[in-house]
Scaffold this motif. Sequence first.
Motif, short mmCIF file in Angstrom:
data_model
loop_
_atom_site.label_atom_id
_atom_site.label_comp_id
_atom_site.label_asym_id
_atom_site.label_seq_id
_atom_site.Cartn_x
_atom_site.Cartn_y
_atom_site.Cartn_z
N LYS A 132 114.26 -56.73 -8.24
CA LYS A 132 113.57 -57.56 -7.26
C LYS A 132 113.68 -59.04 -7.62
O LYS A 132 113.88 -59.90 -6.75
CB LYS A 132 112.09 -57.15 -7.19
CG LYS A 132 111.87 -55.76 -6.63
CD LYS A 132 110.38 -55.41 -6.63
CE LYS A 132 110.15 -54.00 -6.12
NZ LYS A 132 108.71 -53.61 -6.15
N VAL A 133 113.56 -59.34 -8.92
CA VAL A 133 113.67 -60.73 -9.37
C VAL A 133 115.08 -61.25 -9.10
O VAL A 133 115.27 -62.37 -8.59
CB VAL A 133 113.33 -60.84 -10.86
CG1 VAL A 133 113.66 -62.24 -11.38
CG2 VAL A 133 111.86 -60.53 -11.09
N VAL A 134 116.08 -60.44 -9.43
CA VAL A 134 117.46 -60.87 -9.25
C VAL A 134 117.79 -61.05 -7.78
O VAL A 134 118.33 -62.10 -7.37
CB VAL A 134 118.42 -59.86 -9.90
CG1 VAL A 134 119.85 -60.11 -9.47
CG2 VAL A 134 118.32 -59.92 -11.42
N LEU A 135 117.48 -60.05 -6.96
CA LEU A 135 117.84 -60.11 -5.55
C LEU A 135 117.05 -61.18 -4.81
O LEU A 135 117.49 -61.68 -3.78
CB LEU A 135 117.62 -58.74 -4.90
CG LEU A 135 118.52 -57.62 -5.42
CD1 LEU A 135 118.15 -56.29 -4.78
CD2 LEU A 135 119.99 -57.93 -5.18
N GLY A 136 115.87 -61.52 -5.32
CA GLY A 136 115.06 -62.55 -4.70
C GLY A 136 115.36 -63.95 -5.21
O GLY A 136 114.80 -64.93 -4.70
N ASP A 137 116.22 -64.07 -6.21
CA ASP A 137 116.56 -65.37 -6.78
C ASP A 137 117.49 -66.11 -5.83
O ASP A 137 118.57 -65.62 -5.50
CB ASP A 137 117.25 -65.16 -8.14
CG ASP A 137 117.49 -66.48 -8.86
OD1 ASP A 137 117.20 -67.55 -8.28
OD2 ASP A 137 117.97 -66.45 -10.01
N PRO A 138 117.12 -67.33 -5.37
CA PRO A 138 118.00 -68.09 -4.47
C PRO A 138 119.37 -68.36 -5.08
O PRO A 138 120.38 -68.40 -4.36
CB PRO A 138 117.23 -69.40 -4.25
CG PRO A 138 115.80 -69.05 -4.52
CD PRO A 138 115.84 -68.01 -5.60
N ARG A 139 119.44 -68.52 -6.41
CA ARG A 139 120.74 -68.77 -7.04
C ARG A 139 121.64 -67.55 -6.94
O ARG A 139 122.87 -67.69 -6.80
CB ARG A 139 120.53 -69.16 -8.51
CG ARG A 139 119.90 -70.52 -8.70
CD ARG A 139 119.72 -70.81 -10.17
NE ARG A 139 118.85 -69.82 -10.80
CZ ARG A 139 118.66 -69.71 -12.11
NH1 ARG A 139 119.31 -70.53 -12.93
NH2 ARG A 139 117.85 -68.79 -12.60
#
Length: 263
Positions: A44-51
Amino acid sequence: MKTGRFWAWLTFAIGAAYFFIPLIGTFEFSLRMRRGAYSFDAYKVVLGDPRFQETFLYSVVVAVFTIILGVLLVVPTAYWIRLRLPQLRPVVEFITLLPLVIPAIVIVFGYIRMYGSSSPLPFLGSARGTDALLVIGYSTLALPYMYRAVDTGLRTIDVRTLTEAAQILGAGWATIIARIILPNVLIAVLSGAFLTFAIVIGEFTLASLLNRPAFGPYLQLMGANRAYEPAALAIIAFAITWGCMSVIQVLARFAPKSANRPN
């Protein structure tokens, strides 16, 4: 016979264990972000990261342009060599193998030296020029795979007969390649395209040294500064790569089954 089958299955099991055990361990570690419980928080953190979204989208766009450039270069070249210049085939095959033995870092330093801001062709002085060099560099790295995929596809069709028939009907060279040859080798071209896509998505050296916001440098940055997110990214990158390989296998089922014909 039974002994041979036993050793064959044993070798397969050892190879599968060598491949899957680290993958399973990485996946299990990626689920440990929440203390005391398994969760998909790292994903979730990765997929939600704008970068992540920006770098992945950038690499996808670059991959599309790389595939287009590769097709425009390779299909006419491979077609012409099989039709009119078969004596040059060993030379061309040797040239297409050079990216496998010349490191990417050599290519990128050559770009920096030749196309820097102080050179007569300052491509690196602008973002769009740097993007163009990156696409060319990726096309070079993918050349061995794209050329061999297209050349294999051309072996399954009678290039000379198709060309002569098209010329009798009044077709020009551009029409022959675009409307006769390319549709007949489309499955092979798509195979090369998916291999190119997988290369571009995971490539680090060119994008990093040219300072472009690609997915490969993002993977390295996350790996250097986070704990669980890099494992999640590794699984995502693995899924993307094997997704491309699976598509190639599906497309291969629709490839022509005819034997090689002399051209």
